[in-house]
Design a protein around this motif. Sequence first.
Motif, PDB file in Angstrom:
ATOM      1  N   ILE A 104       0.811  -1.204   0.000  1.00 33.51           N
ATOM      2  CA  ILE A 104       0.000   0.000   0.000  1.00 33.51           C
ATOM      3  C   ILE A 104       0.852   1.266   0.000  1.00 33.51           C
ATOM      4  O   ILE A 104       0.447   2.296  -0.509  1.00 33.51           O
ATOM      5  CB  ILE A 104      -0.975  -0.033   1.190  1.00 33.51           C
ATOM      6  N   SER A 105       2.078   1.169   0.544  1.00 33.37           N
ATOM      7  CA  SER A 105       2.937   2.358   0.603  1.00 33.37           C
ATOM      8  C   SER A 105       3.943   2.415  -0.547  1.00 33.37           C
ATOM      9  O   SER A 105       4.812   3.280  -0.556  1.00 33.37           O
ATOM     10  CB  SER A 105       3.679   2.392   1.940  1.00 33.37           C
ATOM     11  N   GLY A 106       3.837   1.505  -1.496  1.00 34.12           N
ATOM     12  CA  GLY A 106       4.758   1.497  -2.640  1.00 34.12           C
ATOM     13  C   GLY A 106       5.729   0.337  -2.570  1.00 34.12           C
ATOM     14  O   GLY A 106       5.493  -0.642  -1.874  1.00 34.12           O
ATOM     15  N   THR A 107       6.844   0.469  -3.294  1.00 26.39           N
ATOM     16  CA  THR A 107       7.828  -0.611  -3.330  1.00 26.39           C
ATOM     17  C   THR A 107       8.760  -0.527  -2.126  1.00 26.39           C
ATOM     18  O   THR A 107       8.968   0.538  -1.556  1.00 26.39           O
ATOM     19  CB  THR A 107       8.662  -0.572  -4.628  1.00 26.39           C
ATOM     20  N   CYS A 108       9.298  -1.682  -1.756  1.00 26.61           N
ATOM     21  CA  CYS A 108      10.187  -1.778  -0.602  1.00 26.61           C
ATOM     22  C   CYS A 108      11.464  -2.502  -1.003  1.00 26.61           C
ATOM     23  O   CYS A 108      11.399  -3.544  -1.658  1.00 26.61           O
ATOM     24  CB  CYS A 108       9.520  -2.561   0.521  1.00 26.61           C
ATOM     25  N   PRO A 109      12.626  -1.989  -0.597  1.00 25.46           N
ATOM     26  CA  PRO A 109      13.872  -2.690  -0.902  1.00 25.46           C
ATOM     27  C   PRO A 109      13.959  -4.000  -0.123  1.00 25.46           C
ATOM     28  O   PRO A 109      13.573  -4.060   1.047  1.00 25.46           O
ATOM     29  CB  PRO A 109      14.956  -1.709  -0.466  1.00 25.46           C
ATOM     30  N   THR A 110      14.450  -5.041  -0.797  1.00 29.96           N
ATOM     31  CA  THR A 110      14.528  -6.365  -0.178  1.00 29.96           C
ATOM     32  C   THR A 110      15.839  -7.058  -0.539  1.00 29.96           C
ATOM     33  O   THR A 110      16.519  -6.674  -1.494  1.00 29.96           O
ATOM     34  CB  THR A 110      13.380  -7.279  -0.652  1.00 29.96           C
ATOM     35  N   VAL A 111      16.135  -8.070   0.243  1.00 31.84           N
ATOM     36  CA  VAL A 111      17.220  -9.006  -0.035  1.00 31.84           C
ATOM     37  C   VAL A 111      16.641 -10.403   0.157  1.00 31.84           C
ATOM     38  O   VAL A 111      15.501 -10.562   0.599  1.00 31.84           O
ATOM     39  CB  VAL A 111      18.427  -8.787   0.912  1.00 31.84           C
ATOM     40  N   MET A 112      17.433 -11.414  -0.148  1.00 32.85           N
ATOM     41  CA  MET A 112      17.026 -12.802   0.052  1.00 32.85           C
ATOM     42  C   MET A 112      17.962 -13.446   1.066  1.00 32.85           C
ATOM     43  O   MET A 112      19.150 -13.118   1.106  1.00 32.85           O
ATOM     44  CB  MET A 112      17.090 -13.579  -1.269  1.00 32.85           C
ATOM     45  N   VAL A 113      17.421 -14.368   1.877  1.00 36.01           N
ATOM     46  CA  VAL A 113      18.236 -15.144   2.804  1.00 36.01           C
ATOM     47  C   VAL A 113      17.824 -16.607   2.725  1.00 36.01           C
ATOM     48  O   VAL A 113      16.651 -16.916   2.494  1.00 36.01           O
ATOM     49  CB  VAL A 113      18.123 -14.652   4.270  1.00 36.01           C
ATOM     50  N   ALA A 165       6.442 -28.384  11.600  1.00 33.23           N
ATOM     51  CA  ALA A 165       6.441 -28.245  10.139  1.00 33.23           C
ATOM     52  C   ALA A 165       7.520 -27.238   9.777  1.00 33.23           C
ATOM     53  O   ALA A 165       7.625 -26.183  10.415  1.00 33.23           O
ATOM     54  CB  ALA A 165       5.087 -27.759   9.651  1.00 33.23           C
ATOM     55  N   ARG A 166       8.325 -27.546   8.759  1.00 30.96           N
ATOM     56  CA  ARG A 166       9.423 -26.660   8.375  1.00 30.96           C
ATOM     57  C   ARG A 166       9.309 -26.297   6.898  1.00 30.96           C
ATOM     58  O   ARG A 166       9.036 -27.149   6.068  1.00 30.96           O
ATOM     59  CB  ARG A 166      10.764 -27.339   8.628  1.00 30.96           C
ATOM     60  N   PHE A 167       9.564 -25.014   6.632  1.00 24.50           N
ATOM     61  CA  PHE A 167       9.647 -24.520   5.266  1.00 24.50           C
ATOM     62  C   PHE A 167      11.056 -23.992   5.071  1.00 24.50           C
ATOM     63  O   PHE A 167      11.492 -23.091   5.780  1.00 24.50           O
ATOM     64  CB  PHE A 167       8.596 -23.433   5.004  1.00 24.50           C
ATOM     65  N   ARG A 168      11.781 -24.566   4.108  1.00 24.53           N
ATOM     66  CA  ARG A 168      13.171 -24.212   3.853  1.00 24.53           C
ATOM     67  C   ARG A 168      13.287 -23.523   2.505  1.00 24.53           C
ATOM     68  O   ARG A 168      12.556 -23.844   1.583  1.00 24.53           O
ATOM     69  CB  ARG A 168      14.050 -25.464   3.779  1.00 24.53           C
ATOM     70  N   GLY A 169      14.247 -22.609   2.410  1.00 24.44           N
ATOM     71  CA  GLY A 169      14.514 -22.005   1.119  1.00 24.44           C
ATOM     72  C   GLY A 169      14.923 -20.560   1.237  1.00 24.44           C
ATOM     73  O   GLY A 169      15.193 -20.051   2.326  1.00 24.44           O
ATOM     74  N   GLN A 170      14.956 -19.921   0.074  1.00 27.12           N
ATOM     75  CA  GLN A 170      15.272 -18.490   0.041  1.00 27.12           C
ATOM     76  C   GLN A 170      13.998 -17.710   0.333  1.00 27.12           C
ATOM     77  O   GLN A 170      12.981 -17.895  -0.327  1.00 27.12           O
ATOM     78  CB  GLN A 170      15.836 -18.101  -1.318  1.00 27.12           C
ATOM     79  N   ILE A 171      14.100 -16.838   1.320  1.00 31.91           N
ATOM     80  CA  ILE A 171      12.958 -16.025   1.728  1.00 31.91           C
ATOM     81  C   ILE A 171      13.355 -14.563   1.609  1.00 31.91           C
ATOM     82  O   ILE A 171      14.465 -14.176   1.974  1.00 31.91           O
ATOM     83  CB  ILE A 171      12.548 -16.362   3.173  1.00 31.91           C
ATOM     84  N   ALA A 172      12.442 -13.766   1.095  1.00 27.81           N
ATOM     85  CA  ALA A 172      12.682 -12.330   0.971  1.00 27.81           C
ATOM     86  C   ALA A 172      12.681 -11.696   2.357  1.00 27.81           C
ATOM     87  O   ALA A 172      12.023 -12.183   3.284  1.00 27.81           O
ATOM     88  CB  ALA A 172      11.610 -11.686   0.097  1.00 27.81           C
ATOM     89  N   ALA A 173      13.424 -10.604   2.483  1.00 27.81           N
ATOM     90  CA  ALA A 173      13.472  -9.849   3.739  1.00 27.81           C
ATOM     91  C   ALA A 173      13.517  -8.368   3.422  1.00 27.81           C
ATOM     92  O   ALA A 173      14.245  -7.936   2.522  1.00 27.81           O
ATOM     93  CB  ALA A 173      14.692 -10.256   4.560  1.00 27.81           C
TER      94      ALA A 173
END
Length: 144
Positions: free
Chosen positions: A70-79, A93-101
Amino acid sequence: MQIIGEWWLCDDGVTRPTVETLVLGAGGQNHAQRFLVDSGADQTVLSAFLLSMLQLPTLPPPPGLVLAGISGTCPTVMVDTVVEFARSHGAPARFRGQIAAFTDPAAADLSILGRDVLDNFDVIPSRPRNEILLLTGNHRYVVQ
């Protein structure tokens, strides 16, 4: 599988649907984190606060990935990490992988649990019962 969340009173005085998790950080350390259950979010995103706590190496987002709200785009990285959910019965339950931050602390107070994870579940947010239920497998619901 049944994961039980709750409606949580946030610092701004608004009660929101959340699920508690453990998120794996550097050195194998788990960090307790409450995620906003957001069925309108395309993907799961870690808050900038959690990103700083995890102390994990970051990667640039894939080409074309832009997170906007709603406030526009946000800078992110992946981990690369693991998000773990306590189940009502059985192993977590586990979810593994690259997640945006998010990298901007003003982008979100809470980490966001989006449809990339939620699409694996029937999601039932019940404010009157103060419940958030994530159901899959042999756990079901009946409307009467």
